[in-house]
Design a protein around this motif. Structure first.
Motif, mmCIF file in Angstrom:
data_model
loop_
_atom_site.group_PDB
_atom_site.id
_atom_site.type_symbol
_atom_site.label_atom_id
_atom_site.label_comp_id
_atom_site.label_asym_id
_atom_site.label_seq_id
_atom_site.Cartn_x
_atom_site.Cartn_y
_atom_site.Cartn_z
ATOM 1 N N ASN A 171 25.157 14.347 15.326
ATOM 2 C CA ASN A 171 25.361 13.346 14.281
ATOM 3 C C ASN A 171 24.275 13.513 13.225
ATOM 4 O O ASN A 171 23.133 13.171 13.462
ATOM 5 C CB ASN A 171 25.332 11.944 14.897
ATOM 6 C CG ASN A 171 25.506 10.867 13.863
ATOM 7 O OD1 ASN A 171 24.562 10.151 13.554
ATOM 8 N ND2 ASN A 171 26.690 10.733 13.330
ATOM 9 N N THR A 172 24.652 14.090 12.089
ATOM 10 C CA THR A 172 23.674 14.321 11.032
ATOM 11 C C THR A 172 23.604 13.125 10.100
ATOM 12 O O THR A 172 24.559 12.367 9.967
ATOM 13 C CB THR A 172 24.009 15.594 10.239
ATOM 14 O OG1 THR A 172 25.312 15.461 9.688
ATOM 15 C CG2 THR A 172 23.935 16.820 11.135
ATOM 16 N N VAL A 173 22.485 12.962 9.447
ATOM 17 C CA VAL A 173 22.254 11.833 8.555
ATOM 18 C C VAL A 173 22.751 12.183 7.161
ATOM 19 O O VAL A 173 22.585 13.304 6.688
ATOM 20 C CB VAL A 173 20.745 11.490 8.514
ATOM 21 C CG1 VAL A 173 20.483 10.344 7.575
ATOM 22 C CG2 VAL A 173 20.244 11.162 9.910
ATOM 23 N N CYS A 217 21.975 13.541 22.082
ATOM 24 C CA CYS A 217 22.394 13.674 20.689
ATOM 25 C C CYS A 217 21.409 14.530 19.918
ATOM 26 O O CYS A 217 20.199 14.475 20.170
ATOM 27 C CB CYS A 217 22.499 12.306 20.040
ATOM 28 S SG CYS A 217 22.919 12.370 18.288
ATOM 29 N N THR A 226 20.449 15.425 15.800
ATOM 30 C CA THR A 226 20.672 14.966 14.435
ATOM 31 C C THR A 226 20.380 16.062 13.416
ATOM 32 O O THR A 226 20.367 15.797 12.224
ATOM 33 C CB THR A 226 19.800 13.726 14.129
ATOM 34 O OG1 THR A 226 18.430 14.060 14.379
ATOM 35 C CG2 THR A 226 20.201 12.545 14.992
ATOM 36 N N ARG A 238 24.639 6.615 16.805
ATOM 37 C CA ARG A 238 23.416 6.943 17.555
ATOM 38 C C ARG A 238 23.070 5.826 18.546
ATOM 39 O O ARG A 238 22.612 6.093 19.659
ATOM 40 C CB ARG A 238 22.267 7.215 16.587
ATOM 41 C CG ARG A 238 22.461 8.508 15.819
ATOM 42 C CD ARG A 238 21.262 8.881 14.975
ATOM 43 N NE ARG A 238 20.994 7.925 13.912
ATOM 44 C CZ ARG A 238 21.602 7.917 12.716
ATOM 45 N NH1 ARG A 238 22.536 8.815 12.460
ATOM 46 N NH2 ARG A 238 21.279 7.032 11.806
ATOM 47 N N GLY A 258 26.449 6.224 11.084
ATOM 48 C CA GLY A 258 25.597 7.101 11.889
ATOM 49 C C GLY A 258 24.670 6.309 12.786
ATOM 50 O O GLY A 258 24.451 6.668 13.940
#
Length: 89
Positions: A50-52, A76, A78, A66, A62
């Motif tokens: 899960n990228t910001v 996870c 990021t 998270r 997001g």
């Protein structure tokens, strides 16, 4: 590598354009059982990338993603650089 991928529309479209098969997940605001948070809560994933993003509403999504993986003891990443390094291992 044998892993299935769940992704919401934008990411799924990108992956499919590159020839990958993707299970489509609904955005958080939907009430169906394929909602990304429900997929995580129901134990269908073992790992989350899960990228910001700079967009405010996506950042809020997001944060929720998270939070749910942390509450469900799911690993996870990021950062795509870190995820890429793990895939190479």
């Amino acid at each position: 590598m044998g892993y299935g991928i769940y992704a919401t529309k934008g990411t799924a479209d990108l992956f499919e354009a590159e020839g990958l098969y993707v299970h489509r997940a609904s955005k958080i605001e939907t009430e169906d059982a394929k909602n990304v948070l429900d997929i995580i809560r129901n134990g269908r994933v073992n790992f989350v990338i899960n990228t910001v993003s700079n967009k405010k509403n996506i950042s809020a999504d997001g944060f929720l993603i998270r939070r749910v993986f942390a509450e469900n003891n799911i690993s996870c990443m990021t950062s795509l650089d870190t995820a890429n390094a793990l895939a190479k291992v």
